[in-house]
Write a protein that holds these residues in place. Structure first.
Motif, PDB file in Angstrom:
ATOM      1  N   ARG A  33       0.814  -1.168  -0.031  1.00  0.00           N
ATOM      2  CA  ARG A  33      -0.023   0.170   0.071  1.00  0.00           C
ATOM      3  C   ARG A  33       0.729   1.362   0.102  1.00  0.00           C
ATOM      4  O   ARG A  33       0.512   2.222  -0.615  1.00  0.00           O
ATOM      5  CB  ARG A  33      -0.933  -0.073   1.112  1.00  0.00           C
ATOM      6  CG  ARG A  33      -2.010  -1.145   1.006  1.00  0.00           C
ATOM      7  CD  ARG A  33      -2.769  -1.021   2.403  1.00  0.00           C
ATOM      8  NE  ARG A  33      -4.044  -2.021   2.298  1.00  0.00           N
ATOM      9  CZ  ARG A  33      -3.932  -3.190   3.028  1.00  0.00           C
ATOM     10  NH1 ARG A  33      -3.220  -3.128   4.249  1.00  0.00           N
ATOM     11  NH2 ARG A  33      -5.000  -4.089   3.023  1.00  0.00           N
ATOM     12  N   THR A  34       2.154   1.196   0.690  1.00  0.00           N
ATOM     13  CA  THR A  34       2.901   2.260   0.656  1.00  0.00           C
ATOM     14  C   THR A  34       4.063   2.315  -0.527  1.00  0.00           C
ATOM     15  O   THR A  34       5.005   3.064  -0.431  1.00  0.00           O
ATOM     16  CB  THR A  34       3.481   2.519   2.362  1.00  0.00           C
ATOM     17  OG1 THR A  34       4.510   1.138   2.390  1.00  0.00           O
ATOM     18  CG2 THR A  34       2.423   2.635   3.145  1.00  0.00           C
ATOM     19  N   LYS A  35       3.815   1.422  -1.303  1.00  0.00           N
ATOM     20  CA  LYS A  35       4.554   1.135  -2.520  1.00  0.00           C
ATOM     21  C   LYS A  35       6.199   1.039  -2.422  1.00  0.00           C
ATOM     22  O   LYS A  35       6.929   1.655  -2.854  1.00  0.00           O
ATOM     23  CB  LYS A  35       4.482   2.515  -3.368  1.00  0.00           C
ATOM     24  CG  LYS A  35       3.147   2.872  -3.848  1.00  0.00           C
ATOM     25  CD  LYS A  35       3.017   3.936  -4.949  1.00  0.00           C
ATOM     26  CE  LYS A  35       1.473   4.347  -5.169  1.00  0.00           C
ATOM     27  NZ  LYS A  35       0.660   3.137  -5.928  1.00  0.00           N
ATOM     28  N   GLN A  36       6.389   0.282  -1.304  1.00  0.00           N
ATOM     29  CA  GLN A  36       7.497  -0.163  -0.807  1.00  0.00           C
ATOM     30  C   GLN A  36       8.085  -1.589  -1.029  1.00  0.00           C
ATOM     31  O   GLN A  36       9.057  -2.086  -0.868  1.00  0.00           O
ATOM     32  CB  GLN A  36       7.786   0.000   0.719  1.00  0.00           C
ATOM     33  CG  GLN A  36       7.801   1.499   1.244  1.00  0.00           C
ATOM     34  CD  GLN A  36       7.698   1.606   2.759  1.00  0.00           C
ATOM     35  OE1 GLN A  36       9.025   1.462   3.269  1.00  0.00           O
ATOM     36  NE2 GLN A  36       6.845   1.877   3.400  1.00  0.00           N
ATOM     37  N   ALA A  37       7.021  -2.180  -1.843  1.00  0.00           N
ATOM     38  CA  ALA A  37       7.069  -3.621  -2.211  1.00  0.00           C
ATOM     39  C   ALA A  37       7.136  -3.719  -3.607  1.00  0.00           C
ATOM     40  O   ALA A  37       6.311  -2.928  -4.283  1.00  0.00           O
ATOM     41  CB  ALA A  37       6.255  -4.553  -1.566  1.00  0.00           C
ATOM     42  N   GLN A  38       7.888  -4.785  -4.327  1.00  0.00           N
ATOM     43  CA  GLN A  38       7.631  -4.961  -5.648  1.00  0.00           C
ATOM     44  C   GLN A  38       7.013  -6.413  -5.810  1.00  0.00           C
ATOM     45  O   GLN A  38       7.433  -7.021  -4.878  1.00  0.00           O
ATOM     46  CB  GLN A  38       8.727  -4.534  -6.401  1.00  0.00           C
ATOM     47  CG  GLN A  38       9.928  -5.390  -5.629  1.00  0.00           C
ATOM     48  CD  GLN A  38      11.276  -4.652  -6.364  1.00  0.00           C
ATOM     49  OE1 GLN A  38      11.312  -3.919  -6.751  1.00  0.00           O
ATOM     50  NE2 GLN A  38      12.314  -5.478  -5.934  1.00  0.00           N
ATOM     51  N   GLU A  39       6.846  -6.973  -6.895  1.00  0.00           N
ATOM     52  CA  GLU A  39       6.691  -8.381  -7.350  1.00  0.00           C
ATOM     53  C   GLU A  39       7.906  -9.069  -6.850  1.00  0.00           C
ATOM     54  O   GLU A  39       9.128  -8.778  -7.515  1.00  0.00           O
ATOM     55  CB  GLU A  39       6.099  -8.858  -8.578  1.00  0.00           C
ATOM     56  CG  GLU A  39       6.090 -10.073  -8.900  1.00  0.00           C
ATOM     57  CD  GLU A  39       5.346 -10.598 -10.152  1.00  0.00           C
ATOM     58  OE1 GLU A  39       3.935 -11.070  -9.909  1.00  0.00           O
ATOM     59  OE2 GLU A  39       5.893 -10.198 -11.213  1.00  0.00           O
ATOM     60  N   GLY A  40       7.968  -9.956  -6.165  1.00  0.00           N
ATOM     61  CA  GLY A  40       8.877 -10.952  -5.545  1.00  0.00           C
ATOM     62  C   GLY A  40       9.421 -10.558  -4.249  1.00  0.00           C
ATOM     63  O   GLY A  40      10.337 -11.268  -3.578  1.00  0.00           O
ATOM     64  N   SER A  41       9.218  -9.340  -3.577  1.00  0.00           N
ATOM     65  CA  SER A  41       9.318  -8.960  -2.200  1.00  0.00           C
ATOM     66  C   SER A  41       8.803 -10.062  -1.429  1.00  0.00           C
ATOM     67  O   SER A  41       7.756 -10.630  -1.416  1.00  0.00           O
ATOM     68  CB  SER A  41       8.791  -7.649  -2.045  1.00  0.00           C
ATOM     69  OG  SER A  41       9.205  -6.564  -2.763  1.00  0.00           O
TER      70      SER A  41
END
Length: 252
Positions: A33-41
């Motif tokens: 939600r806070t855009k600190q993750a990407q696919e694969g995190s």
């Protein structure tokens, strides 16, 4: 300490390790939600205090004994109605890895991992985020009992309790994430029939007459399959095929 994985294509290139946390799924969802993750995190925790299971249940896990982690995927190549295929792909991947140690491991619908005669070994909880009617992210929470020997529930078990061997958690984590990536790529390639066939082949109680309850009544039934929405198909004594969703049927 769980490190960034070198032997995968995209899973585990961004690893968030926490010695203690309430729920890896909650933390992963917040990162999304806070855009600190990407696919694969991946969020992995040594001691999860309020892990979530299906039907609102808690997931019990002793510190430093098991694998509890969540991975972030972006399955936007799938329609929302097809999301159970992700459950099946993840379940298959875990079972494949553990097959060498536990050849009798089964998947109990919808996504528990059990060893008949011993008990529940682990579970999967997938929580999704959406953008309008589009699937944005899927957070896949996985809990596996590895080295824990004592449980408050008599229905729980671990690999060590069954095999007598202690396992290196970081090594098992690395192997499992590699297998999960293979299963996800299989899904991306559209090999859905293969995924479903493998899932059904190792489905607990399939093609066996057993006891179940639904709406407070007990009945005999035989699991015969899973429909397109991931609901359980059960043959009744009169030959009718009844279909059950989550929380609509209980195993006796």
């Amino acid at each position: 300490m769980y490190k960034i994985l070198a032997n995968t294509i995209f899973l585990g290139k961004d690893v968030h390790f926490l010695p203690d946390c309430h729920s890896t799924n909650d933390i992963a969802l917040n990162l999304v939600r806070t855009k600190q993750a990407q696919e694969g995190s991946i969020v992995v925790c040594d001691h999860q205090t309020k892990g979530k299971g299906q039907r609102g249940n808690m997931w019990e896990s002793q510190a430093g004994q098991n694998l509890t982690f969540s991975l972030v995927l972006r399955p936007d190549f799938m329609d929302l109605s097809e999301q159970f295929y992700l459950n099946m792909a993840v379940s298959n991947s875990i079972r494949r890895l553990l097959h060498d140690y536990l050849p009798y491991l089964k998947v109990k619908w919808p996504n528990d991992l059990i060893v008949p005669e011993y008990g529940k070994l682990g579970g999967i909880l997938i929580e999704n985020t959406f953008s309008g009617k589009e699937w944005e992210y899927a957070v896949v929470g996985i809990g596996l009992n590895i080295n824990q020997l004592s449980f408050s529930s008599p229905n729980s078990t671990s690999i060590r309790a069954i095999t007598g061997s202690q396992f290196d958690l970081e090594e098992l984590f690395r192997l499992l994430v590699t297998q999960l990536e293979k299963g996800y790529i299989q899904l991306k390639k559209g090999k859905w029939n293969e995924i479903k066939s493998e899932y059904l082949m190792h489905l607990y109680r399939i093609h066996s007459w057993e006891k179940y309850t639904s709406q407070g009544e007990q009945f005999s039934g035989k699991i015969v399959g899973i429909n397109a929405e991931g609901k359980l198909e059960v043959e009744l004594l009169d030959g009718e095929i009844a279909v059950f969703g989550l929380k609509e049927i209980s195993f006796v």
